[in-house]
Design an enzyme around this catalytic site. Structure first.
Site, PDB file in Angstrom:
ATOM      1  CB  CYS A   1      -0.995  -0.029   1.154  1.00 39.76           C
ATOM      2  SG  CYS A   1      -0.267  -0.017   2.806  1.00 39.76           S
TER       3      CYS A   1
ATOM      4  NE  ARG B   1      -4.550   1.562   1.969  1.00 42.64           N
ATOM      5  CZ  ARG B   1      -4.354   2.228   0.847  1.00 42.64           C
ATOM      6  NH1 ARG B   1      -5.226   2.100  -0.141  1.00 42.64           N
ATOM      7  NH2 ARG B   1      -3.302   3.012   0.680  1.00 42.64           N
TER       8      ARG B   1
ATOM      9  CG  ASP C   1      -5.063   6.007   2.048  1.00 40.69           C
ATOM     10  OD1 ASP C   1      -5.009   5.699   3.249  1.00 40.69           O
ATOM     11  OD2 ASP C   1      -4.185   6.670   1.465  1.00 40.69           O
TER      12      ASP C   1
END
Ligand code: 4NP
Length: 148
Positions: A8, A14, A117
């Site tokens: 990420c 994440r 995000d």
């Protein structure tokens, strides 16, 4: 042994969750996997995952509190069999770095959607949705590509 890297932007929200889910599946199903995660950005190198990710992981029986963020390197593209980006900008960044065939996590159960995000989310809200999306897609990826 199959090597899988989740990528990420910051490697604090994440991709650590994706790493934890895959490692847990490897343990449960006795799969010969090496699993890691990294970020395309450098800002959080050496830091533990964000608090909300630690909490949502813990609510799902996973402990990511000792993970440390690192930045993806070109060596990773030789070492790992699968490099999996969490959103489209991660994929673009990976390609720009020379990663030839990055996969997109959302292609495994979410019609290619980006995993949102959560860095600028307002508090914890939304983290459980991010977790369940990651969990679904990682499970599908393992079923499709690893358990053949
Ligand atoms: P992640 O979240 O990519 O899921 O780890 C982010 C963490 C940090 C930043 C952006 C996204 N940042 O801009 O520092």
């Amino acid at each position: 042994m199959t090597r899988i890297l989740f990528v990420c932007l910051g490697n604090i929200c994440r991709s650590p969750l994706a790493q934890a889910v895959a490692q847990d599946l490897a343990l449960t199903h006795q799969l010969d996997l090496e699993v890691d995660s990294a970020g395309t950005g450098h800002w959080h190198v050496g830091e533990a995952p964000c608090q909300n990710s630690i909490v949502v992981a813990s609510q799902n029986g996973l402990d990511i509190s000792s993970y440390k963020a690192r930045q993806v390197t070109q060596k990773d593209f030789e070492h790992f069999d699968f490099v999996i980006g969490l959103d489209e900008s991660n994929i673009s960044n990976l390609k720009a770095m020379g990663c030839l065939h990055p996969l997109k996590l959302g292609d495994f159960g979410f019609n290619g959607q980006d995993v949102p995000d959560p860095y600028f989310f307002n508090g914890f809200e939304g983290f459980d949705k991010v977790f369940s999306m990651i969990e679904t897609c990682v499970k599908n990826f393992i079923k499709e590509k690893i358990i053949t």
